[in-house]
Scaffold this motif. Structure first.
Motif, PDB file in Angstrom:
ATOM      1  N   LEU A 123       0.829  -1.199   0.000  1.00 29.85           N
ATOM      2  CA  LEU A 123       0.000   0.000   0.000  1.00 29.85           C
ATOM      3  C   LEU A 123       0.861   1.244   0.000  1.00 29.85           C
ATOM      4  O   LEU A 123       2.036   1.203   0.362  1.00 29.85           O
ATOM      5  N   ASN A 124       0.250   2.347  -0.374  1.00 32.95           N
ATOM      6  CA  ASN A 124       0.888   3.658  -0.310  1.00 32.95           C
ATOM      7  C   ASN A 124       0.300   4.405   0.875  1.00 32.95           C
ATOM      8  O   ASN A 124      -0.869   4.246   1.197  1.00 32.95           O
ATOM      9  N   VAL A 125       1.109   5.252   1.517  1.00 33.27           N
ATOM     10  CA  VAL A 125       0.649   6.043   2.657  1.00 33.27           C
ATOM     11  C   VAL A 125       0.431   7.473   2.181  1.00 33.27           C
ATOM     12  O   VAL A 125       1.307   8.068   1.569  1.00 33.27           O
ATOM     13  N   ILE A 126      -0.761   8.013   2.458  1.00 36.06           N
ATOM     14  CA  ILE A 126      -1.063   9.383   2.067  1.00 36.06           C
ATOM     15  C   ILE A 126      -0.522  10.371   3.088  1.00 36.06           C
ATOM     16  O   ILE A 126       0.120  11.336   2.751  1.00 36.06           O
ATOM     17  N   ASP A 127      -0.784  10.139   4.363  1.00 36.22           N
ATOM     18  CA  ASP A 127      -0.461  11.119   5.391  1.00 36.22           C
ATOM     19  C   ASP A 127      -0.140  10.380   6.680  1.00 36.22           C
ATOM     20  O   ASP A 127      -0.925   9.552   7.135  1.00 36.22           O
ATOM     21  N   ASP A 128       1.005  10.681   7.297  1.00 33.87           N
ATOM     22  CA  ASP A 128       1.397  10.000   8.525  1.00 33.87           C
ATOM     23  C   ASP A 128       0.631  10.485   9.752  1.00 33.87           C
ATOM     24  O   ASP A 128       0.505   9.754  10.720  1.00 33.87           O
ATOM     25  N   THR A 129       0.117  11.720   9.747  1.00 36.33           N
ATOM     26  CA  THR A 129      -0.580  12.237  10.923  1.00 36.33           C
ATOM     27  C   THR A 129      -2.036  11.782  10.979  1.00 36.33           C
ATOM     28  O   THR A 129      -2.583  11.597  12.053  1.00 36.33           O
ATOM     29  N   PHE A 130      -2.673  11.607   9.861  1.00 32.41           N
ATOM     30  CA  PHE A 130      -4.032  11.059   9.777  1.00 32.41           C
ATOM     31  C   PHE A 130      -3.973  10.002   8.675  1.00 32.41           C
ATOM     32  O   PHE A 130      -4.369  10.257   7.548  1.00 32.41           O
ATOM     33  N   PRO A 131      -3.367   8.850   9.005  1.00 33.98           N
ATOM     34  CA  PRO A 131      -2.959   7.925   7.945  1.00 33.98           C
ATOM     35  C   PRO A 131      -4.092   7.324   7.131  1.00 33.98           C
ATOM     36  O   PRO A 131      -5.065   6.822   7.653  1.00 33.98           O
ATOM     37  N   LYS A 132      -3.886   7.416   5.839  1.00 37.40           N
ATOM     38  CA  LYS A 132      -4.712   6.715   4.871  1.00 37.40           C
ATOM     39  C   LYS A 132      -3.770   5.854   4.048  1.00 37.40           C
ATOM     40  O   LYS A 132      -2.753   6.331   3.559  1.00 37.40           O
ATOM     41  N   LEU A 133      -4.094   4.590   3.938  1.00 39.54           N
ATOM     42  CA  LEU A 133      -3.339   3.665   3.113  1.00 39.54           C
ATOM     43  C   LEU A 133      -4.179   3.404   1.879  1.00 39.54           C
ATOM     44  O   LEU A 133      -5.388   3.212   1.978  1.00 39.54           O
ATOM     45  N   TRP A 134      -3.557   3.382   0.703  1.00 38.91           N
ATOM     46  CA  TRP A 134      -4.352   3.237  -0.516  1.00 38.91           C
ATOM     47  C   TRP A 134      -3.641   2.368  -1.541  1.00 38.91           C
ATOM     48  O   TRP A 134      -2.434   2.171  -1.495  1.00 38.91           O
ATOM     49  N   SER A 135      -4.448   1.872  -2.477  1.00 38.23           N
ATOM     50  CA  SER A 135      -3.939   1.101  -3.606  1.00 38.23           C
ATOM     51  C   SER A 135      -4.924   1.236  -4.758  1.00 38.23           C
ATOM     52  O   SER A 135      -6.112   1.460  -4.542  1.00 38.23           O
ATOM     53  N   SER A 136      -4.428   1.101  -5.972  1.00 42.35           N
ATOM     54  CA  SER A 136      -5.291   1.081  -7.156  1.00 42.35           C
ATOM     55  C   SER A 136      -5.550  -0.364  -7.544  1.00 42.35           C
ATOM     56  O   SER A 136      -4.637  -1.186  -7.530  1.00 42.35           O
ATOM     57  N   VAL A 137      -6.807  -0.663  -7.879  1.00 45.42           N
ATOM     58  CA  VAL A 137      -7.189  -2.020  -8.271  1.00 45.42           C
ATOM     59  C   VAL A 137      -8.069  -1.967  -9.516  1.00 45.42           C
ATOM     60  O   VAL A 137      -8.740  -0.968  -9.770  1.00 45.42           O
ATOM     61  N   GLN A 138      -8.054  -3.044 -10.272  1.00 41.86           N
ATOM     62  CA  GLN A 138      -8.934  -3.146 -11.434  1.00 41.86           C
ATOM     63  C   GLN A 138     -10.215  -3.892 -11.092  1.00 41.86           C
ATOM     64  O   GLN A 138     -11.232  -3.668 -11.725  1.00 41.86           O
ATOM     65  N   ASP A 139     -10.154  -4.780 -10.117  1.00 41.41           N
ATOM     66  CA  ASP A 139     -11.313  -5.588  -9.766  1.00 41.41           C
ATOM     67  C   ASP A 139     -11.804  -5.241  -8.373  1.00 41.41           C
ATOM     68  O   ASP A 139     -11.008  -5.113  -7.442  1.00 41.41           O
ATOM     69  N   LEU A 140     -13.110  -5.094  -8.241  1.00 39.42           N
ATOM     70  CA  LEU A 140     -13.690  -4.914  -6.923  1.00 39.42           C
ATOM     71  C   LEU A 140     -13.692  -6.270  -6.232  1.00 39.42           C
ATOM     72  O   LEU A 140     -13.077  -7.196  -6.697  1.00 39.42           O
ATOM     73  N   GLY A 141     -14.362  -6.400  -5.131  1.00 36.13           N
ATOM     74  CA  GLY A 141     -14.394  -7.655  -4.396  1.00 36.13           C
ATOM     75  C   GLY A 141     -14.386  -7.356  -2.919  1.00 36.13           C
ATOM     76  O   GLY A 141     -15.029  -6.417  -2.448  1.00 36.13           O
ATOM     77  N   THR A 142     -13.600  -8.140  -2.162  1.00 35.50           N
ATOM     78  CA  THR A 142     -13.513  -7.990  -0.718  1.00 35.50           C
ATOM     79  C   THR A 142     -12.108  -7.540  -0.356  1.00 35.50           C
ATOM     80  O   THR A 142     -11.126  -8.072  -0.878  1.00 35.50           O
TER      81      THR A 142
END
Length: 179
Positions: A123-142
């Protein structure tokens, strides 16, 4: 106010949230507000209703789980995303939890619809003080987050060598170039 927030409805079940996403994009948020799917323009050619179902994961089911499992679906089902389009999935976690585990030891658990197996991704981290971890995906799911120190798997792109906290997936060995 965010335009998509006005279109968000909570259904009768406390663990399900629906959001109306137009063809110009939008954001669907989980019932607990800690998971979101961000859809850009030109992913769908018409309006869809995105549903996120939140299911708690018990210690006996998966001791490495950091978050609930979030299952994402949409209606109408006959609307398909454009080829090669991606969406962004975001997880919000406590800064203390991110510091305690470390961003490099948190992975995204992803099971595609109707698949029997799952994948782990970095994952990528957006902000260390109010952390959001994110990733790009092509398929939805769980989706969910796991603590790699509590599992025996590593994401394929975690590096040329696995450290002592996990066992590398043998199928990943040739896919990573040494640095």
């Amino acid at each position: 106010p965010d335009e998509t927030t006005e279109n968000t409805d909570t259904t009768d079940a406390e663990n399900v949230q629906e959001s109306v996403i137009s063809s110009t994009g939008g954001r669907a948020v989980s019932p607990d507000g800690k998971f979101a799917v961000v859809i850009g323009p030109l992913v769908f050619d018409s309006t869809v209703t995105m549903t996120i179902e939140q299911n708690e994961v018990g210690e006996e089911d998966d001791g490495s789980a950091i978050t609930p499992r979030y299952t994402v679906s949409y209606t109408p089902e006959d609307v398909q995303p454009y080829a090669d389009s991606t969406v962004r999935v975001e997880f919000t976690i406590e800064a203390e939890q991110l510091d305690a585990i470390g961003a490099d030891l948190i992975a995204m658990w992803h099971q595609k619809p109707e698949a029997e197996t799952f994948e782990l991704s970095t994952l990528n981290v957006i902000d260390d003080t109010f952390p959001k971890l994110w990733s790009s995906v092509q398929d939805l799911g769980t989706f969910g987050l796991v603590d790699l120190t509590l599992t025996d798997a590593c994401p394929c792109d975690s590096g040329p060598e696995c450290d002592i906290t996990c066992i590398c997936d043998p199928d990943c060995g040739d896919s990573v170039e040494p640095s």
